[in-house]
Scaffold this active site. Structure first.
Site, PDB file in Angstrom:
ATOM      1  N   ASN A  16      42.973  49.598  31.122  1.00 20.83           N
ATOM      2  CA  ASN A  16      41.621  49.281  31.614  1.00 20.83           C
ATOM      3  C   ASN A  16      41.123  50.200  32.729  1.00 20.83           C
ATOM      4  O   ASN A  16      39.923  50.336  32.919  1.00 20.83           O
ATOM      5  CB  ASN A  16      41.513  47.797  32.011  1.00 20.83           C
ATOM      6  CG  ASN A  16      42.380  47.438  33.185  1.00 20.83           C
ATOM      7  OD1 ASN A  16      43.402  48.085  33.436  1.00 20.83           O
ATOM      8  ND2 ASN A  16      42.002  46.411  33.902  1.00 20.83           N
ATOM      9  N   GLU A  54      51.944  44.776  39.420  1.00 18.27           N
ATOM     10  CA  GLU A  54      50.580  44.284  39.643  1.00 18.27           C
ATOM     11  C   GLU A  54      50.119  43.670  38.326  1.00 18.27           C
ATOM     12  O   GLU A  54      50.082  44.360  37.305  1.00 18.27           O
ATOM     13  CB  GLU A  54      49.644  45.410  40.087  1.00 18.27           C
ATOM     14  CG  GLU A  54      49.869  45.866  41.522  1.00 18.27           C
ATOM     15  CD  GLU A  54      49.752  44.755  42.561  1.00 18.27           C
ATOM     16  OE1 GLU A  54      48.993  43.788  42.328  1.00 18.27           O
ATOM     17  OE2 GLU A  54      50.443  44.830  43.596  1.00 18.27           O
ATOM     18  N   CYS A  78      41.224  43.570  36.306  1.00 16.63           N
ATOM     19  CA  CYS A  78      42.135  42.543  36.821  1.00 16.63           C
ATOM     20  C   CYS A  78      41.452  41.746  37.925  1.00 16.63           C
ATOM     21  O   CYS A  78      41.778  40.590  38.155  1.00 16.63           O
ATOM     22  CB  CYS A  78      43.416  43.181  37.329  1.00 16.63           C
ATOM     23  SG  CYS A  78      43.096  44.519  38.464  1.00 16.63           S
ATOM     24  N   GLU A  88      49.746  48.384  46.707  1.00 19.52           N
ATOM     25  CA  GLU A  88      49.519  49.778  46.331  1.00 19.52           C
ATOM     26  C   GLU A  88      48.356  50.330  47.147  1.00 19.52           C
ATOM     27  O   GLU A  88      47.616  49.591  47.778  1.00 19.52           O
ATOM     28  CB  GLU A  88      49.189  49.868  44.835  1.00 19.52           C
ATOM     29  CG  GLU A  88      50.283  49.276  43.967  1.00 19.52           C
ATOM     30  CD  GLU A  88      50.120  49.625  42.499  1.00 19.52           C
ATOM     31  OE1 GLU A  88      49.506  48.853  41.765  1.00 19.52           O
ATOM     32  OE2 GLU A  88      50.603  50.707  42.105  1.00 19.52           O
TER      33      GLU A  88
END
Ligand code: NAD
Length: 484
Positions: A152, A250, A284, A463
């Site tokens: 994505n 993640e 997300c 991150e």
């Protein structure tokens, strides 16, 4: 454009050992095959990991300034190819061209940002108990890192993993999603053009299930950084733990926006829709629930429906607001959730189907969909749909809204629309999410800020930002004394 691409291993473009390829299909038009890409096997993965292991000592031994220069050069190459690479990204992922360009620009910023981090202090001087001892810490590389990424954000996510990994002296094997390999190939081309030494950055295309075990368990691999679904992440983490690897995950989200009566209504409506429907809801951090105070529920929902009905669906190179979802399977999964929500008693307010008129019949589209009267226990309010579907829930007050917001297994992002400083502060304290925004959409983060989720959305690591080095380095404590 070529008809067929290869893996990038040890600085060379190499065919997969078993000679197997898979097509990459444009989700806006299933008759458009972009090219064939390797469907790698474990043997290819071994070869990529070995190349990274061979390149590691020399790369780790370079000064960080020199490593930063390579990242800067790669950023310049990427910038010079921005339009072409963004167009390829749009074609394989389906998001709009402006979004694809924005994501590509973000890749450039990330490379430059982590190049800059190569100039920052990499340790502390600590006062020793002994007056003659020089005691200090130094960040050293982790080693070979496997980076497994979803489709994505095909440029941002690989770069937000690879840039810090390389900056801090690691070598990497990137395994992009089989649904968006072209952009990963383009990233490799940028590093190749920047003159990165052979084996420092490798790309292995194909289905994860064929190569995942090698990437998570090889004795040559030290770190595994994964972004994707909960199911794959948990599976890879258990393999990584069993083999003593450092890992970070993640994962998904079920992100919510809370709307209070004192919000700016236009802003709340516009940003809720943006969070829910841009990129067809396939972020997300997408807004998949909106929790509305009862005193503004009817006004807000009326405005939301009106505006949703104006949103245009279409290919990324048109003026459409949202494009297709990634695949026929994704479209069918989203449509199943839409049916399920109706079966559970939610009220379909608009959308709910796949458009079939004209060119849209050839793509994997879903109309932007709103559900009213959703209650917290419904599956549409609990599970990640990953498509253009927004569940609207009613709350008695901020306290009730926070209970609903936090009552899911995920904790990635959350937002609040209100003019009240008190409400903002209560929300910022109590929202159980890694990314919390006031008067902003749930999606979106800046590369210099930490990114990651709480609860089931992550493995508690972060991150991007300065914190990225925590995963990609280990700390060595050094003490030096005078001889004699
Ligand atoms: P996915 O888990 O299906 O795939 C992710 C990657 O894992 C792909 O490269 C895939 O090939 C690989 N993979 C699949 N099975 C594997 C296996 N057995 N071993 C090793 N690798 C394997 O996820 P997806 O559909 O590509 O991405 C969508 C998901 O990603 C959503 O849940 C979304 O929320 C999540 N996501 C999270 C973030 C975040 O930062 N939290 C960002 C983007 C996407």
């Amino acid at each position: 454009m070529r008809d067929r691409y290869e893996n990038f291993i040890d600085g060379k473009w190499v065919a997969p050992i078993k000679g197997e390829y898979i097509p990459n299909i444009n989700p806006a038009n299933h008759n458009d095959t972009i090219a064939q890409f390797p469907n790698s096997t474990a043997e290819d993965a071994v070869s990529a990991v070995s190349a990274a292991a061979k390149a590691l000592p020399a790369w780790a031994a370079l000064s960080s300034h020199v490593r930063g220069e390579y990242l800067r050069k790669a950023a310049d190459v990427l910038a010079s190819r921005l339009d072409e690479i963004a167009t390829g990204l749009m074609r394989e992922e389906g998001k709009s061209l402006p979004e694809a360009k924005g994501e590509t620009m973000r890749g450039i910023t990330l490379l430059r940002y982590f190049a800059g981090q190569c100039m920052l202090p990499d340790g502390d001087v600590i006062p020793s108990a002994s007056a003659s001892t020089f005691l200090y810490t130094k960040r050293v590389p982790l080693g070979v890192c496997s980076l497994i990424t979803p489709w994505n954000f095909p440029i941002a996510i690989p770069i937000w993993k690879a840039a810090p990994a390389l900056a801090f002296g690691n070598t990497v094997v990137l395994k992009p999603s089989e649904l968006s390999p072209l952009t990963a190939i383009h990233i490799a081309e940028c590093f190749e053009a920047a003159g990165l030494p052979a084996g420092v950055f490798n790309v292995l295309c194909g289905e994860g299930v064929r190569v995942g075990e090698v990437l998570a368990t090889s004795p040559d691999v030290t770190g595994l950084s994964f972004t994707g679904s909960v199911r794959t992440g948990k599976h890879l983490a258990s393999q990584a733990v069993a083999h003593g690897k450092k890992y970070q995950l993640e994962l998904g989200g079920k992100n919510a926006a809370i709307v209070l009566p004192d919000c700016n209504l236009d802003q709340a409506v516009t940003l809720t829709l943006q969070g829910a429907f841009k990129s067809a809801g396939e972020k997300c951090t997408a807004t998949s629930r909106v929790i509305v105070h009862k005193d503004i529920y009817d006004t807000f929902v009326t405005a939301l429906v009106q505006k949703t009905l104006t949103l245009k669906v279409g290919a990324g190179d048109t003026d459409a607001y949202l494009g297709p979802v990634i695949s026929a399977q994704s479209r069918d999964r989203v449509l199943r959730y839409i049916q399920l929500a109706q079966d559970e008693g939610a009220t379909l307010l608009c959308g709910g189907d796949a458009p079939t008129e004209g060119n849209l019949a050839n793509g994997f589209y879903v109309n932007p969909t709103l559900f009213g009267n959703v209650t917290p226990e419904m599956r549409i309010a609990q599970e990640e749909v990953f498509g253009p579907v927004l569940a609207i829930l009613r709350a008695e007050d901020l306290e009730d809204a926070l209970t609903i917001l936090n009552g899911v297994e995920f904790g990635l992002s959350a937002s609040l629309f209100s003019k009240s400083l008190d409400s903002a502060m209560v929300f910022a304290d109590r929202a159980n999410a890694g990314l919390v925004r006031v008067n902003g959409e749930t999606a979106g983060v800046e590369p210099q800020a930490p990114f990651g989720g709480m609860k089931g959305s992550s493995s508690y690591s972060r991150e991007q930002g300065l914190i990225a080095r925590d995963f990609f380095t280990q700390v060595k404590t050094v003490s030096i004394d005078r001889a004699g």
